[in-house]
Design a protein around this motif. Sequence first.
Motif, PDB file in Angstrom:
ATOM      1  N   GLU A 129       0.825  -1.212   0.000  1.00 38.21           N
ATOM      2  CA  GLU A 129       0.000   0.000   0.000  1.00 38.21           C
ATOM      3  C   GLU A 129       0.856   1.256   0.000  1.00 38.21           C
ATOM      4  N   VAL A 130       2.020   1.181   0.650  1.00 39.09           N
ATOM      5  CA  VAL A 130       2.935   2.324   0.639  1.00 39.09           C
ATOM      6  C   VAL A 130       3.362   2.634  -0.790  1.00 39.09           C
ATOM      7  N   ASN A 131       3.565   1.547  -1.562  1.00 40.09           N
ATOM      8  CA  ASN A 131       3.861   1.678  -3.001  1.00 40.09           C
ATOM      9  C   ASN A 131       5.107   2.511  -3.272  1.00 40.09           C
ATOM     10  N   ASP A 132       6.085   2.407  -2.407  1.00 36.07           N
ATOM     11  CA  ASP A 132       7.338   3.131  -2.588  1.00 36.07           C
ATOM     12  C   ASP A 132       8.459   2.223  -2.102  1.00 36.07           C
ATOM     13  N   ARG A 133       9.207   1.646  -3.044  1.00 31.90           N
ATOM     14  CA  ARG A 133      10.231   0.664  -2.693  1.00 31.90           C
ATOM     15  C   ARG A 133      11.293   1.256  -1.771  1.00 31.90           C
ATOM     16  N   SER A 134      11.626   2.551  -1.957  1.00 29.30           N
ATOM     17  CA  SER A 134      12.648   3.166  -1.118  1.00 29.30           C
ATOM     18  C   SER A 134      12.181   3.285   0.327  1.00 29.30           C
ATOM     19  N   VAL A 135      10.875   3.567   0.527  1.00 29.11           N
ATOM     20  CA  VAL A 135      10.330   3.656   1.878  1.00 29.11           C
ATOM     21  C   VAL A 135      10.354   2.289   2.539  1.00 29.11           C
ATOM     22  N   VAL A 136       9.938   1.259   1.781  1.00 33.97           N
ATOM     23  CA  VAL A 136       9.929  -0.099   2.308  1.00 33.97           C
ATOM     24  C   VAL A 136      11.346  -0.537   2.670  1.00 33.97           C
ATOM     25  N   SER A 137      12.321  -0.200   1.816  1.00 28.24           N
ATOM     26  CA  SER A 137      13.715  -0.548   2.091  1.00 28.24           C
ATOM     27  C   SER A 137      14.199   0.152   3.357  1.00 28.24           C
ATOM     28  N   ALA A 138      13.742   1.410   3.562  1.00 27.61           N
ATOM     29  CA  ALA A 138      14.128   2.150   4.759  1.00 27.61           C
ATOM     30  C   ALA A 138      13.571   1.491   6.012  1.00 27.61           C
ATOM     31  N   VAL A 139      12.344   0.956   5.920  1.00 26.87           N
ATOM     32  CA  VAL A 139      11.750   0.248   7.056  1.00 26.87           C
ATOM     33  C   VAL A 139      12.563  -1.001   7.369  1.00 26.87           C
ATOM     34  N   PHE A 140      12.961  -1.727   6.320  1.00 22.53           N
ATOM     35  CA  PHE A 140      13.775  -2.928   6.496  1.00 22.53           C
ATOM     36  C   PHE A 140      15.117  -2.576   7.135  1.00 22.53           C
ATOM     37  N   LYS A 141      15.720  -1.477   6.680  1.00 25.95           N
ATOM     38  CA  LYS A 141      16.991  -1.042   7.244  1.00 25.95           C
ATOM     39  C   LYS A 141      16.821  -0.675   8.710  1.00 25.95           C
ATOM     40  N   ALA A 142      15.714   0.023   9.028  1.00 23.26           N
ATOM     41  CA  ALA A 142      15.451   0.400  10.416  1.00 23.26           C
ATOM     42  C   ALA A 142      15.316  -0.830  11.305  1.00 23.26           C
ATOM     43  N   ALA A 143      14.689  -1.889  10.771  1.00 21.71           N
ATOM     44  CA  ALA A 143      14.561  -3.136  11.532  1.00 21.71           C
ATOM     45  C   ALA A 143      15.931  -3.721  11.819  1.00 21.71           C
ATOM     46  N   GLY A 144      16.867  -3.537  10.872  1.00 21.68           N
ATOM     47  CA  GLY A 144      18.218  -4.029  11.082  1.00 21.68           C
ATOM     48  C   GLY A 144      18.916  -3.364  12.252  1.00 21.68           C
ATOM     49  N   PHE A 145      18.528  -2.125  12.581  1.00 17.05           N
ATOM     50  CA  PHE A 145      19.137  -1.437  13.709  1.00 17.05           C
ATOM     51  C   PHE A 145      18.836  -2.137  15.028  1.00 17.05           C
ATOM     52  N   THR A 146      17.739  -2.845  15.089  1.00 12.84           N
ATOM     53  CA  THR A 146      17.362  -3.470  16.356  1.00 12.84           C
ATOM     54  C   THR A 146      18.240  -4.660  16.703  1.00 12.84           C
ATOM     55  N   TYR A 147      19.045  -5.137  15.760  1.00 12.63           N
ATOM     56  CA  TYR A 147      19.955  -6.232  16.084  1.00 12.63           C
ATOM     57  C   TYR A 147      21.165  -5.736  16.878  1.00 12.63           C
ATOM     58  N   GLY A 148      21.420  -4.420  16.858  1.00 12.76           N
ATOM     59  CA  GLY A 148      22.526  -3.859  17.628  1.00 12.76           C
ATOM     60  C   GLY A 148      22.402  -4.142  19.116  1.00 12.76           C
ATOM     61  N   PRO A 149      21.216  -3.887  19.724  1.00 12.63           N
ATOM     62  CA  PRO A 149      21.069  -4.213  21.147  1.00 12.63           C
ATOM     63  C   PRO A 149      21.286  -5.695  21.457  1.00 12.63           C
ATOM     64  N   LEU A 150      20.859  -6.588  20.549  1.00  8.01           N
ATOM     65  CA  LEU A 150      21.103  -8.014  20.773  1.00  8.01           C
ATOM     66  C   LEU A 150      22.601  -8.307  20.813  1.00  8.01           C
ATOM     67  N   LEU A 151      23.336  -7.726  19.861  1.00  7.33           N
ATOM     68  CA  LEU A 151      24.783  -7.924  19.831  1.00  7.33           C
ATOM     69  C   LEU A 151      25.413  -7.360  21.096  1.00  7.33           C
ATOM     70  N   GLY A 152      24.955  -6.181  21.527  1.00 10.55           N
ATOM     71  CA  GLY A 152      25.492  -5.578  22.741  1.00 10.55           C
ATOM     72  C   GLY A 152      25.198  -6.406  23.979  1.00 10.55           C
ATOM     73  N   LEU A 153      23.971  -6.939  24.073  1.00  4.81           N
ATOM     74  CA  LEU A 153      23.589  -7.756  25.226  1.00  4.81           C
ATOM     75  C   LEU A 153      24.447  -9.018  25.337  1.00  4.81           C
ATOM     76  N   PHE A 154      24.580  -9.737  24.224  1.00  3.02           N
ATOM     77  CA  PHE A 154      25.354 -10.978  24.259  1.00  3.02           C
ATOM     78  C   PHE A 154      26.839 -10.692  24.456  1.00  3.02           C
ATOM     79  N   ALA A 155      27.347  -9.623  23.810  1.00  4.66           N
ATOM     80  CA  ALA A 155      28.766  -9.284  23.967  1.00  4.66           C
ATOM     81  C   ALA A 155      29.073  -8.932  25.420  1.00  4.66           C
ATOM     82  N   PHE A 156      28.191  -8.189  26.050  1.00  2.78           N
ATOM     83  CA  PHE A 156      28.386  -7.825  27.452  1.00  2.78           C
ATOM     84  C   PHE A 156      28.333  -9.068  28.341  1.00  2.78           C
ATOM     85  N   GLY A 157      27.360  -9.921  28.086  1.00  5.11           N
ATOM     86  CA  GLY A 157      27.208 -11.115  28.902  1.00  5.11           C
ATOM     87  C   GLY A 157      28.387 -12.069  28.813  1.00  5.11           C
TER      88      GLY A 157
END
Length: 478
Positions: A389-417
């Motif tokens: 419905e957004v019909n804009d591939r660049s917007v959808v790609s930006a959402v996907f990229k933003a989701a990738g940012f959430t893996y940073g806290p996982l890496l930080g949590l496991f690295a700290f542990g």
Amino acid sequence: MSPLLVFGVIAIYFALLLLISYLTSLKSDSQTFYTGNRESPWFLVAFGMVGAALSGVTFISVPGEVGNTHWAYLQFVMGNMVGYAVIGLVLIPLFYKLNLISIYEYLKTRFGQKAYLSGATIFLISQTIGASFRLFLAATVLQLAFFDAFDIPFYASVLTTMVLIWLYTYKSGIKTIVWTDTLQTIFLLLAVVITIVVIGKHLDKSTAELLAVVGESDLSSIFVWGGNSSQNFFKMFAGGIFITIAMNGLDQNVMQKNLTCRNKKDAQKNIFWFSITFFVSNLLFLSLGVLLYHYAEINGIDLPKATDELFPYLALNHFGTLAGVVFLLGITAAAFSSADSALTALTTSFCIDIVNLPERTNIDQDKTRRWIHIGFTFLVFLTIVAFNEVNDRSVVSAVFKAAGFTYGPLLGLFAFGLSNKFTIRDKWVPYICLLSPVLSFILDWNAANWFNGFQFGFEILLVNAAITYIGLLLASKR
């Protein structure tokens, strides 16, 4: 291509998946869905994981991206190899030692309940968006190739696809996925190999001559040394290492397959052989990209503006029926090899991490798990429809990229542990996990203006993880 031919190809493909589902569901029990009873042959898991790791994004995007960044992507894949070695030598022994079903159970043992729920929630959000994005790309190709010819709306075709995925995964889960991934990897790699053979016949070139075309092409240049470029070798290599650790080693979707192996040694053999096969597969995709551009240049073909459309456009319109059929099989396999395992992992994480299903004796566990599986199937369907419905591939790609940012806290949590024995104030963890991706996203967005033209690449994940690590350090009780 004839729409009826496309329908026949897809129908036969799904019939094979349903047959595998039936065979793997025989003698299944409550643990089969989550762990496959830890009976999977390591070599089967290793080969099958290739298809899931490549996904529809790689299948469509990597050959076309050769026209923009040449073989710079291989720098990232080199880093992947180091990342997989870390997974095999560090994470797999840890997860087998703790006998985990969901890898986020480690966070509960190490830090506490809120850290545990934070890690699981991060995964659920990231995986839902990531799986939806990958399936969205493939669904748009199938819509153009088949469903549009019968005036079937996009939402109906996606809903049909999701229902079919649910049908062959709802009973035996990860045990079925291990076997269907193998079939899907075969079709995916076969599509690339046959396309290269077809190009060779069209250009009247032998295998050696095609290799020469790839080797002599300017598009085959690999290394980028410019410091400000997002394609810089050191950025991409480091990004490849840590993104692999975060988005594979700390991702339930990927690790659930590794944890179906009989023991730690088998799981380690699986990850090492998988990484080698993965590297060779990416070489094939990059070589295909060079040959696609070479073919278009020789034949004076006007290429589509979006590089993602290069491979589909040539395969379906210029390479003949055989190449078109194997392309459809390849894109279908690439899409479903990531979507089906994602649904299984989402269901597993929610059942184990959020509702603690195995410990609840007052409800029908199988029935509850199936309803949760239906819920995630419908959620992914709604997300894909929203992308459309957004019909804009660049917007959808930006959402996907933003989701990738959430893996940073996982890496930080496991690295700290894993790097110290400090305890932390568990109640602070959710706020740290929210703040670090927000700060990272702001840095990434403004980097060029703030840092004299510098652009973050994949290494932004390291910045994200470092912010999380510092936050946990501040929240620690020594």
